[in-house]
Write a protein that holds these residues in place. Structure first.
Motif, PDB file in Angstrom:
ATOM      1  N   ALA A  26      -6.063   1.839   0.321  1.00  0.00           N
ATOM      2  CA  ALA A  26      -5.173   2.688   0.874  1.00  0.00           C
ATOM      3  C   ALA A  26      -4.779   3.799  -0.012  1.00  0.00           C
ATOM      4  O   ALA A  26      -4.730   5.112   0.517  1.00  0.00           O
ATOM      5  CB  ALA A  26      -4.010   2.044   1.587  1.00  0.00           C
ATOM      6  N   GLY A  27      -4.586   3.618  -1.274  1.00  0.00           N
ATOM      7  CA  GLY A  27      -4.281   4.518  -2.125  1.00  0.00           C
ATOM      8  C   GLY A  27      -4.790   4.785  -3.488  1.00  0.00           C
ATOM      9  O   GLY A  27      -4.454   5.571  -4.366  1.00  0.00           O
ATOM     10  N   GLY A  28      -5.931   4.040  -3.875  1.00  0.00           N
ATOM     11  CA  GLY A  28      -6.901   4.177  -4.762  1.00  0.00           C
ATOM     12  C   GLY A  28      -6.401   3.367  -6.169  1.00  0.00           C
ATOM     13  O   GLY A  28      -5.375   2.548  -6.128  1.00  0.00           O
ATOM     14  N   ALA A  29      -7.219   3.247  -7.018  1.00  0.00           N
ATOM     15  CA  ALA A  29      -7.255   2.200  -8.179  1.00  0.00           C
ATOM     16  C   ALA A  29      -5.911   2.550  -8.953  1.00  0.00           C
ATOM     17  O   ALA A  29      -5.250   1.320  -9.650  1.00  0.00           O
ATOM     18  CB  ALA A  29      -8.243   2.316  -9.292  1.00  0.00           C
ATOM     19  N   ASP A  30      -5.201   3.603  -8.890  1.00  0.00           N
ATOM     20  CA  ASP A  30      -4.087   3.689  -9.809  1.00  0.00           C
ATOM     21  C   ASP A  30      -2.843   3.611  -8.831  1.00  0.00           C
ATOM     22  O   ASP A  30      -1.668   3.849  -9.518  1.00  0.00           O
ATOM     23  CB  ASP A  30      -4.057   5.200 -10.431  1.00  0.00           C
ATOM     24  N   CYS A  31      -2.787   3.157  -7.750  1.00  0.00           N
ATOM     25  CA  CYS A  31      -1.622   2.973  -6.770  1.00  0.00           C
ATOM     26  C   CYS A  31      -0.911   1.611  -7.051  1.00  0.00           C
ATOM     27  O   CYS A  31       0.268   1.668  -6.582  1.00  0.00           O
ATOM     28  CB  CYS A  31      -1.959   3.057  -5.365  1.00  0.00           C
ATOM     29  N   THR A  55       4.003  -0.362  -6.485  1.00  0.00           N
ATOM     30  CA  THR A  55       2.756   0.450  -6.057  1.00  0.00           C
ATOM     31  C   THR A  55       3.775   1.785  -5.706  1.00  0.00           C
ATOM     32  O   THR A  55       4.809   2.043  -5.379  1.00  0.00           O
ATOM     33  CB  THR A  55       2.446   0.031  -4.738  1.00  0.00           C
ATOM     34  N   SER A  56       2.779   2.935  -5.641  1.00  0.00           N
ATOM     35  CA  SER A  56       3.324   4.260  -5.337  1.00  0.00           C
ATOM     36  C   SER A  56       3.266   4.250  -3.673  1.00  0.00           C
ATOM     37  O   SER A  56       3.687   5.318  -3.261  1.00  0.00           O
ATOM     38  CB  SER A  56       2.523   5.342  -6.040  1.00  0.00           C
ATOM     39  N   LEU A  57       2.372   3.600  -3.081  1.00  0.00           N
ATOM     40  CA  LEU A  57       2.497   3.623  -1.600  1.00  0.00           C
ATOM     41  C   LEU A  57       3.964   3.178  -1.128  1.00  0.00           C
ATOM     42  O   LEU A  57       4.710   2.585  -1.592  1.00  0.00           O
ATOM     43  CB  LEU A  57       1.571   2.516  -1.077  1.00  0.00           C
TER      44      LEU A  57
END
Length: 416
Positions: A26-31, A55-57
């Motif tokens: 959903a948010g990429g490897a850095d999320c 998480t940044s989500l």
């Protein structure tokens, strides 16, 4: 060069991999990163029991991502950004990066952010403001969390008094982390902030205080941290006077020296005054469970008195009357007050006997008493108690015929 934890089994286990895959989709490897205790403990070689994720989500995005991967999403603390993922039957807390909008010392109003450094700045101690990516790379936004963790320095993130004013429970957490991870002299600024604001502990809910206190007392050897709490006046804000540090230190020494499992509830009892009524009132005020309240009260009973020189027969009698848990608690508290070097074999033998002996069942029933000619009513219980006392005094005699003869003798001597 970046610090790394390497690939740990808890990072690559299938349930964890399923959660990470869902979030990264959903948010990429850095999320998403591992955060807090798991990173800290892995860094310093301590066991990792719980693994939390940051998480940044947003919580909504986390929930959607988990559900899209057919994983269960539980909104355990949605207002603070926490969603619990369940994968392979195991729960994993996932919390969105946050910043404080408002705090009052008990709770915080937060806003979500995508800034890892901003999230780190709102955490309590530098050794807890550590993150690690899926490949084990460690991120230390505050700049010295790695060094503090390795050195055993319990240092607040930013200005200590501000951190404490945001949540007064951090006063107790400071001493808890000292007990578990501290090494060397305590941080002077952190200690000063805790001492200055100690009176605010009373504004916290009883449940939060009791949980934190028991976690502190569960440390392998919390004696130095508890002594520092007492000197700073913090312990007196939590426990009723007079606080029995001597007995507490003795109990911790017994558990440490004899390799007993740490027992935070019994350690709490050791700190309390020898007053069962006050102990019950304290336990109820701190919202301890009914089982822990009753255990503390029983452990502080003044009778019967425990002595290191009791015979095996006396020990069995106490075990029968008290039960194994109360017996063990009372024996350890008595041992904590004794001269341990001279009497260790006796106390150790007493506790070993208590753990190895199973109390026999009293061989008579009310029906046996009635069959002996005692009419139904209060006399039945009275006869049973008298015969049971005889049976106990005869060291739980395993002779049914002698016990029946004693019953007949007692029954014949009763006036009905």
């Amino acid at each position: 060069m970046s610090e790394t934890l390497g690939q740990r089994p808890w990072m690559t286990a299938p349930p964890m991999a399923a959660v990470l895959d869902a979030l990264e989709a959903a948010g990429g490897a850095d999320c998403v990163r591992f955060v807090g205790g798991a990173v800290r403990n892995a860094l310093i070689g301590r066991p990792v029991d719980e693994v939390d994720l940051a998480t940044s989500l947003t919580p909504e995005q986390v929930t959607e991502a988990l559900q899209a991967a057919q994983l269960k999403a539980v909104p355990t603390g949605i207002e603070h950004g926490t969603v619990t993922a369940v994968a392979g039957g195991k729960p994993f807390e996932i919390t969105t990066l946050r910043r404080d909008v408002a705090t009052d010392g008990r709770r915080a109003v937060v806003a979500f952010t995508e800034d890892w450094a901003e999230d780190a700045r709102r955490r309590d101690f530098t050794l807890n403001a550590l993150y690690a990516s899926r490949d084990g790379t460690i991120f230390d936004p505050v700049g010295h969390g790695i060094a503090d963790a390795r050195a055993g320095r319990i240092v607040f993130v930013g200005e200590p008094e501000q951190r404490v004013r945001e949540d007064y429970l951090r006063i107790l957490r400071f001493f808890r982390f000292l007990a578990w991870y501290g090494s060397g002299p305590p941080d002077a600024a952190a200690l000063a902030a805790c001492e200055s604001l100690k009176g605010e502990i009373k504004s916290l809910s009883a449940e939060r205080v009791s949980r934190e206190l028991l976690k502190l007392l569960a440390a392998e050897d919390p004696r130095e941290a508890v002594a520092l709490m007492a000197r700073a006046g913090v312990l007196g804000e939590v426990l009723p006077a007079p606080i029995d540090l001597e007995r507490f230190n003795g109990l911790a020494a017994v558990e440490t020296d004899q390799l007993f499992e740490t027992d935070p509830v019994l350690r709490l009892a050791a700190l309390l005054p020898d007053d069962q009524i006050a102990a019950v009132q304290f336990a109820e005020r701190l919202r301890l469970s009914n089982a822990d309240r009753d255990r503390v009260a029983a452990a502080l009973s003044p009778t019967p008195a425990f002595k290191s020189w009791m015979s095996p027969r006396e020990i069995r009698r106490m075990l029968y009357r008290l039960g194994p848990q109360v017996f063990r608690d009372r024996a350890k508290l008595a041992w904590a007050r004794a001269e341990r070097t001279a009497t260790t074999p006796q106390w150790r033998g007493m506790i070993a006997l208590g753990e190895g002996w199973t109390a026999p069942a009293f061989p008579l029933t009310g029906e046996d008493v009635i069959a002996a000619g005692v009419p139904k009513g209060p006399m039945v219980g009275q006869v049973l108690r008298e015969v049971e006392e005889w049976w106990i005094d005869h060291d739980f005699i395993d002779d049914q015929l002698s016990t029946i003869e004693k019953l007949k003798s007692v029954a014949q001597g009763m006036a009905f």
